[in-house]
Design a protein around this motif. Structure first.
Motif: not given
Length: 457
Positions: A90-101, A321-325, A329-331, A232-238
């Motif tokens: 919500a604050v950082g956008g998709p790029g925040a996920v990379f730095w979490m990794w 694994i879990v945070c990436t899911l 899902c949000i993105l 979440v896998l169901a959402i990603l498949i959709l």
């Protein structure tokens, strides 16, 4: 309350400054390079240890390798994975996920060292029971002269272990997903009612001690991760067509910071994005904070390296694994761009849009299990800190304080809860990382012995 919130926010920003980032990420990188990536080479062996191949019921300790990891994961695989990731995006956008990794991969090395030390330098409490954790490996590994550092960790841990963020987000989820859609107006009374129910459930488990906590966690954690994974896998498949684009955007936006909406830091938005991702990653996997070593220090083993390897799996499961899911899902659903919501409400919106009707309720079940299991583990960490400071006869008092704090978390704002826990997590990280860096040669000496003997068999 606004004044209190302002001061706590300022405190969180101050302690999460450049020095702490160097300590957590720089220190973790030093440990990674110093070990020559050795823990990662034995990832498969770590899974064998986790599965119980090397378990010996006669070894000292209280719980198995698996129960120790599940106890640690029940505190880390929680609202940080659902609400924390949502806050970051919500604050950082998709790029925040990379730095979490990045935080997680570095954190795997940190977890290996801290949790090896938790077993290598176990100490006895005043009742003669073996205990592990930063406060013990500081005093046993560095000597009694370093006890003030251990005391500092324990004092910070008394607040850092409080469940206020998890309770706050679970209360928000119950309100937004269950009560409001069914015509029940949310307010202080409903929040307090939810808090009382959570306090009763938590009290039943935590007053039974570590064995009850670990047995409950070892059943809940695998089940909740699997349920969440399937949903979440169901959402990603959709939304399969969107997945490749957003995976690419996570990498490109990590350095462009085009979607960052917060205040600049270190002279620009990129520095602020890095800090945001690392803070949320640290909150999610707790590598370097010092909580997990308290759980892993209770493992039944005479071989510290094995427990370090098992602990190393924690950040991988939790963040990679879990945070990436959650992030995908949000993105892929686009809710991060179409709503002003943050925290658990943003994740709930993604589930609602993708799986109308049932989606929010599936998420609510996951959130409930995530949060409640976290409540059990954090109470154990707090009692260990109190026992170190004032003796084991006094540790039960923490449980009552802990249960009372559940009511506070249920009836207070999200921003205040995030800043409060961020502040004390940072304070806990200082003694944990400082002692770990000093004692790292002891870990590597033991690791070389262990892996040499392992390769001979």
């Amino acid at each position: 309350m606004d004044v209190l919130n302002h001061w706590i926010a300022e405190a969180a920003s101050f302690v999460w400054g450049l020095p702490l980032l160097f300590l957590l990420i720089g220190g973790g990188l030093c440990l990674l390079i110093y070990s020559r990536f050795l823990p990662f080479k034995y990832f498969g062996h770590a899974i064998q240890v986790l599965r119980g191949k090397y378990d010996n019921p006669d070894d000292p300790g209280e719980i198995s390798h698996f129960q120790a990891l599940m106890t640690a994961l029940s505190s880390t695989v929680g609202m940080g994975n659902i609400a924390g990731v949502a806050v970051a995006i919500a604050v950082g956008g998709p790029g925040a996920v990379f730095w979490m990794w990045i935080s997680a991969l570095v954190g795997m090395s940190t977890k290996f060292f801290t949790c090896t030390l938790a077993v290598l330098f176990r100490g006895k409490d005043d009742s003669g029971t073996l205990q592990g954790g930063p406060m013990y490996f500081i005093t046993e590994g560095l000597g009694k002269a370093w006890k003030p550092l251990a005391v500092f960790f324990s004092i910070a841990g008394l607040v850092g272990a409080l469940p206020v963020f998890n309770v706050n987000q679970l209360t928000q989820a119950v309100n937004d997903i269950l009560l409001v859609p069914n015509g029940i107006e949310k307010g202080f009374t409903t929040d307090l009612g939810i808090g009382i129910v959570l306090a009763v459930i938590t009290g039943i488990v935590i007053l039974g001690g570590l064995n009850r906590i670990s047995k409950t966690a070892s059943k809940l954690v695998p089940a909740m991760v699997m349920l969440y994974f399937i949903a979440v896998l169901a959402i990603l498949i959709l939304n399969a067509a969107e997945v490749p684009r957003y995976l690419q955007l996570i990498f490109t936006d990590a350095f462009a910071a085009n979607n960052y909406t917060g205040d600049p830091m270190f002279g620009g938005v990129l520095g602020a994005l890095i800090v945001l991702g690392i803070r949320r990653g640290a909150f999610s996997n707790e590598a370097g904070i010092g909580t997990a070593p308290m759980a892993h220090g209770a493992a039944k083993t005479e071989e510290p390296i094995r427990e370090g390897l098992v602990a190393m799996l924690g950040p991988f499961i939790d963040t990679v694994i879990v945070c990436t899911l959650t992030a995908l899902c949000i993105l892929v659903t686009g809710v991060w761009q179409t709503t002003e919501a943050s925290g658990v409400t943003l994740t709930a919106k993604a589930f609602s849009d993708s799986i109308p009707g049932y989606g929010p309720y599936v998420l609510l079940v996951c959130i409930a299990v995530f949060s409640i299991s976290s409540l059990f583990s954090y109470s154990y960490y707090g009692t260990k800190c109190l026992a170190f400071l004032f003796g084991t006869r006094q540790k039960h008092w923490y449980n009552y304080f802990y249960i009372a704090s559940i009511l506070i978390g249920a009836t207070t704002s999200l921003e205040l809860m995030i800043n409060l826990i961020d502040t004390f997590f940072a304070l806990m990280a200082i003694p944990t990382m400082f002692a770990t860096l000093i004692l790292a040669p002891k870990v590597m000496q033991r690791a070389r012995q262990y892996f040499t003997s392992l390769n001979k068999t």
